[in-house]
Write a protein that holds these residues in place. Sequence first.
Motif, PDB file in Angstrom:
ATOM      1  N   ALA A 150      14.721 -17.381  35.661  1.00 49.28           N
ATOM      2  CA  ALA A 150      14.638 -18.607  36.461  1.00 49.28           C
ATOM      3  C   ALA A 150      13.836 -18.462  37.740  1.00 49.28           C
ATOM      4  CB  ALA A 150      16.051 -19.103  36.780  1.00 49.28           C
ATOM      5  N   GLY A 151      13.214 -17.310  37.965  1.00 46.51           N
ATOM      6  CA  GLY A 151      12.347 -17.177  39.124  1.00 46.51           C
ATOM      7  C   GLY A 151      13.055 -16.722  40.388  1.00 46.51           C
ATOM      8  N   GLU A 152      12.279 -16.612  41.466  1.00 47.19           N
ATOM      9  CA  GLU A 152      12.745 -15.985  42.696  1.00 47.19           C
ATOM     10  C   GLU A 152      13.869 -16.746  43.392  1.00 47.19           C
ATOM     11  OE1 GLU A 152       9.487 -15.188  45.243  1.00 47.19           O
ATOM     12  OE2 GLU A 152       8.517 -13.768  43.870  1.00 47.19           O
ATOM     13  N   ASP A 153      13.921 -18.060  43.246  1.00 42.61           N
ATOM     14  CA  ASP A 153      14.951 -18.825  43.953  1.00 42.61           C
ATOM     15  C   ASP A 153      16.182 -19.059  43.087  1.00 42.61           C
ATOM     16  OD1 ASP A 153      13.802 -20.509  42.132  1.00 42.61           O
ATOM     17  OD2 ASP A 153      13.917 -22.277  43.441  1.00 42.61           O
ATOM     18  N   ALA A 154      16.316 -18.296  42.002  1.00 39.85           N
ATOM     19  CA  ALA A 154      17.404 -18.537  41.040  1.00 39.85           C
ATOM     20  C   ALA A 154      18.782 -18.366  41.674  1.00 39.85           C
ATOM     21  CB  ALA A 154      17.265 -17.598  39.843  1.00 39.85           C
ATOM     22  N   VAL A 155      18.959 -17.303  42.477  1.00 40.07           N
ATOM     23  CA  VAL A 155      20.276 -17.037  43.055  1.00 40.07           C
ATOM     24  C   VAL A 155      20.723 -18.184  43.947  1.00 40.07           C
ATOM     25  CG1 VAL A 155      21.600 -15.485  44.552  1.00 40.07           C
ATOM     26  CG2 VAL A 155      20.008 -14.532  42.886  1.00 40.07           C
ATOM     27  N   SER A 156      19.791 -18.797  44.647  1.00 45.16           N
ATOM     28  CA  SER A 156      20.135 -19.907  45.535  1.00 45.16           C
ATOM     29  C   SER A 156      20.600 -21.130  44.754  1.00 45.16           C
ATOM     30  CB  SER A 156      18.935 -20.282  46.408  1.00 45.16           C
ATOM     31  OG  SER A 156      17.875 -20.783  45.602  1.00 45.16           O
ATOM     32  N   GLN A 157      20.322 -21.170  43.453  1.00 45.95           N
ATOM     33  CA  GLN A 157      20.720 -22.299  42.614  1.00 45.95           C
ATOM     34  C   GLN A 157      22.089 -22.073  41.964  1.00 45.95           C
ATOM     35  OE1 GLN A 157      18.896 -25.171  42.284  1.00 45.95           O
ATOM     36  NE2 GLN A 157      17.557 -24.272  43.839  1.00 45.95           N
ATOM     37  N   ILE A 158      22.723 -20.915  42.252  1.00 44.65           N
ATOM     38  CA  ILE A 158      24.008 -20.595  41.647  1.00 44.65           C
ATOM     39  C   ILE A 158      25.145 -21.119  42.525  1.00 44.65           C
ATOM     40  CG2 ILE A 158      25.494 -18.743  40.782  1.00 44.65           C
ATOM     41  CD1 ILE A 158      22.850 -19.125  39.265  1.00 44.65           C
ATOM     42  N   VAL A 159      26.104 -21.767  41.909  1.00 48.30           N
ATOM     43  CA  VAL A 159      27.279 -22.265  42.631  1.00 48.30           C
ATOM     44  C   VAL A 159      28.170 -21.078  43.003  1.00 48.30           C
ATOM     45  CG1 VAL A 159      29.350 -23.694  42.486  1.00 48.30           C
ATOM     46  CG2 VAL A 159      27.219 -24.465  41.410  1.00 48.30           C
ATOM     47  N   ASP A 160      28.355 -20.828  44.315  1.00 54.35           N
ATOM     48  CA  ASP A 160      29.244 -19.782  44.827  1.00 54.35           C
ATOM     49  C   ASP A 160      29.016 -18.446  44.110  1.00 54.35           C
ATOM     50  OD1 ASP A 160      31.201 -18.394  46.142  1.00 54.35           O
ATOM     51  OD2 ASP A 160      32.714 -19.956  45.964  1.00 54.35           O
ATOM     52  N   PHE A 161      27.857 -17.854  44.386  1.00 57.25           N
ATOM     53  CA  PHE A 161      27.448 -16.630  43.691  1.00 57.25           C
ATOM     54  C   PHE A 161      28.483 -15.513  43.865  1.00 57.25           C
ATOM     55  CE2 PHE A 161      25.191 -12.567  43.431  1.00 57.25           C
ATOM     56  CZ  PHE A 161      24.548 -12.693  42.219  1.00 57.25           C
ATOM     57  N   ASP A 162      28.974 -15.300  45.077  1.00 54.32           N
ATOM     58  CA  ASP A 162      29.913 -14.195  45.323  1.00 54.32           C
ATOM     59  C   ASP A 162      31.208 -14.373  44.545  1.00 54.32           C
ATOM     60  OD1 ASP A 162      28.112 -12.976  46.999  1.00 54.32           O
ATOM     61  OD2 ASP A 162      28.947 -13.854  48.832  1.00 54.32           O
ATOM     62  N   LYS A 163      31.716 -15.599  44.513  1.00 53.12           N
ATOM     63  CA  LYS A 163      32.943 -15.857  43.763  1.00 53.12           C
ATOM     64  C   LYS A 163      32.708 -15.652  42.268  1.00 53.12           C
ATOM     65  CE  LYS A 163      36.570 -19.344  43.120  1.00 53.12           C
ATOM     66  NZ  LYS A 163      37.028 -20.719  43.479  1.00 53.12           N
ATOM     67  N   THR A 164      31.544 -16.059  41.811  1.00 51.33           N
ATOM     68  CA  THR A 164      31.196 -15.859  40.400  1.00 51.33           C
ATOM     69  C   THR A 164      31.145 -14.381  40.060  1.00 51.33           C
ATOM     70  OG1 THR A 164      29.926 -17.912  40.354  1.00 51.33           O
ATOM     71  CG2 THR A 164      29.472 -16.310  38.623  1.00 51.33           C
ATOM     72  N   PHE A 199      21.184 -17.901  28.351  1.00 48.26           N
ATOM     73  CA  PHE A 199      21.753 -19.140  27.832  1.00 48.26           C
ATOM     74  C   PHE A 199      22.017 -20.124  28.962  1.00 48.26           C
ATOM     75  CE2 PHE A 199      25.726 -21.355  26.282  1.00 48.26           C
ATOM     76  CZ  PHE A 199      25.086 -22.152  25.349  1.00 48.26           C
ATOM     77  N   ALA A 200      22.584 -19.629  30.078  1.00 48.54           N
ATOM     78  CA  ALA A 200      22.909 -20.492  31.208  1.00 48.54           C
ATOM     79  C   ALA A 200      21.651 -21.052  31.869  1.00 48.54           C
ATOM     80  CB  ALA A 200      23.753 -19.722  32.225  1.00 48.54           C
ATOM     81  N   CYS A 201      20.657 -20.203  32.060  1.00 44.78           N
ATOM     82  CA  CYS A 201      19.428 -20.638  32.746  1.00 44.78           C
ATOM     83  C   CYS A 201      18.665 -21.685  31.949  1.00 44.78           C
ATOM     84  CB  CYS A 201      18.532 -19.434  33.016  1.00 44.78           C
ATOM     85  SG  CYS A 201      19.129 -18.346  34.336  1.00 44.78           S
ATOM     86  N   TYR A 202      18.735 -21.621  30.622  1.00 39.37           N
ATOM     87  CA  TYR A 202      18.010 -22.581  29.794  1.00 39.37           C
ATOM     88  C   TYR A 202      18.826 -23.841  29.510  1.00 39.37           C
ATOM     89  CZ  TYR A 202      14.663 -18.809  28.975  1.00 39.37           C
ATOM     90  OH  TYR A 202      13.735 -17.813  29.135  1.00 39.37           O
ATOM     91  N   SER A 203      20.034 -23.908  30.076  1.00 42.84           N
ATOM     92  CA  SER A 203      20.890 -25.058  29.807  1.00 42.84           C
ATOM     93  C   SER A 203      20.421 -26.313  30.541  1.00 42.84           C
ATOM     94  CB  SER A 203      22.331 -24.747  30.212  1.00 42.84           C
ATOM     95  OG  SER A 203      22.433 -24.646  31.629  1.00 42.84           O
ATOM     96  N   GLY A 204      19.632 -26.125  31.618  1.00 43.53           N
ATOM     97  CA  GLY A 204      19.121 -27.268  32.359  1.00 43.53           C
ATOM     98  C   GLY A 204      20.000 -27.714  33.507  1.00 43.53           C
ATOM     99  N   HIS A 205      21.176 -27.084  33.690  1.00 43.83           N
ATOM    100  CA  HIS A 205      22.069 -27.454  34.795  1.00 43.83           C
ATOM    101  C   HIS A 205      21.499 -26.985  36.131  1.00 43.83           C
ATOM    102  CE1 HIS A 205      25.516 -28.985  32.581  1.00 43.83           C
ATOM    103  NE2 HIS A 205      25.356 -28.011  31.709  1.00 43.83           N
ATOM    104  N   LYS A 206      21.573 -27.810  37.152  1.00 44.38           N
ATOM    105  CA  LYS A 206      21.208 -27.428  38.514  1.00 44.38           C
ATOM    106  C   LYS A 206      22.092 -28.214  39.489  1.00 44.38           C
ATOM    107  CE  LYS A 206      17.910 -24.520  37.593  1.00 44.38           C
ATOM    108  NZ  LYS A 206      16.502 -24.857  37.628  1.00 44.38           N
ATOM    109  N   PRO A 207      22.808 -27.583  40.404  1.00 46.51           N
ATOM    110  CA  PRO A 207      22.956 -26.133  40.518  1.00 46.51           C
ATOM    111  C   PRO A 207      23.744 -25.564  39.335  1.00 46.51           C
ATOM    112  CG  PRO A 207      24.470 -27.235  41.983  1.00 46.51           C
ATOM    113  CD  PRO A 207      23.605 -28.313  41.407  1.00 46.51           C
TER     114      PRO A 207
END
Length: 454
Positions: A327-341, A363-371
Amino acid sequence: MHPQKLVAQTLVIDPSGRTQSILLHKSKLLAVSGPLQGREFVINKDVFTMGSGEQNDLILDDSTISRRHCEIQVVPEGYLIKDLGSTNGTIVQGLRVTEAFLSHGTEFQLGKTKIVFVPLQETIEYMLSNKENFGGMIGSSVPMRRVFHIAETYAPTDATILIEGETGTGKEVLAEEIHRHSKRKDKPFIVLDCASLAKDLIASELFGHTKGSFTGATSDRIGAFEHADGGTIFLDEIGDLSLDLQPKLLRVLEKREIRRVGSNKVKNVDVRIISATNRNLKTELNNEKFREDLFYRLSVVHIELPPLRKRKEDVPVLTRKFLLEFAGEDAVSQIVDFDKTMDAFKNHEWPGNVRELRNLLEFACYSGHKPLNLGAFLYMGKNQDRQSAPVPVAAEWTVDHPFKVAKNNLIAKFEVAYVSELLKKHEGNVSKASRHAGIERAYLQRLIRKYKLK
């Protein structure tokens, strides 16, 4: 069984704060009863083997002892005794165990012999890499930095290497990185999956054949060893190699020469051999399913890749790597509560290891969900046993899921069902199956590995 008190450890830290090694007390084994009573044996290597076979470090002449009965491994936590599928078991403190840590005074019994584990004052150094990667492999955990240290040490040599580890731990990735760090890096790296080849064709795949040597041999063909001449051949799932072919592979290891099927002419080859298996070959030796002489030839250097559940501190860095890839360089910023995950990911056992983590993130990255809420994908399909009977293609789908998710679920179930029936129809012959289906054999092999089909 895990005794609470382990052998004392000391971490050796370099000025940058990186742990470079772990100091453990050197230890000895004292036989307190049985035929060896009164004798002492110093554990002077990373893996100390015991059994009735002559190749063991401690040989026990006892009919109740298996050829490769058990072993003691030096690991970061101390000394770990592991039973190797012995017939009569390894008894530690009166209990039959699969594995157990040893501490000062721990007693264990093998057949008629009772042994006491005794740490010494002298120390041994358990070396670690000062890096958190080896090429494309990454990990800051102690088990992985141990793997990197061994790989860094032996990659530049021509040593034959055996890589053991569960499915999905990255054995092929490590083998290719060892090749890339060797003097053969500009020569071929040839992969041969011993588990996916039909028994009647594997000799031809390995060594080649001459025209007319068997039905269907319409022309001369060179095998994997000739393709790899000057480079490296990687024999994946070596534990699946049939007993009748094992002597021929042993000859290649000893003589570095091959003979094509149907030919009397011997050809010299210059290859480095790296092999891998998800089986315990020492247990296979006890069951007489693998030749002992071949095992020792293949395991000049032995690397055991840890499962992801034993290196969970590496999960966040692996997740970041795969998110960047998909998902590219900004992928982590698109994750809901990365630390909790990541806390949730660390509590997961990851039976499919790094491959399971990578597949989930793809699978998750290609699902189209954002965030992206990765936690929602963690247990998706958890109860599906991919090695059981094929899943019917008339699978459930619902508009409650996004289109891409529903579509990918349906495609996955179709692929499992189709490939399972295809392999069944052709009795596991991948070459025939791929021809019948009109797809490349390599693509079919990828599907087999993806869904862990047999």
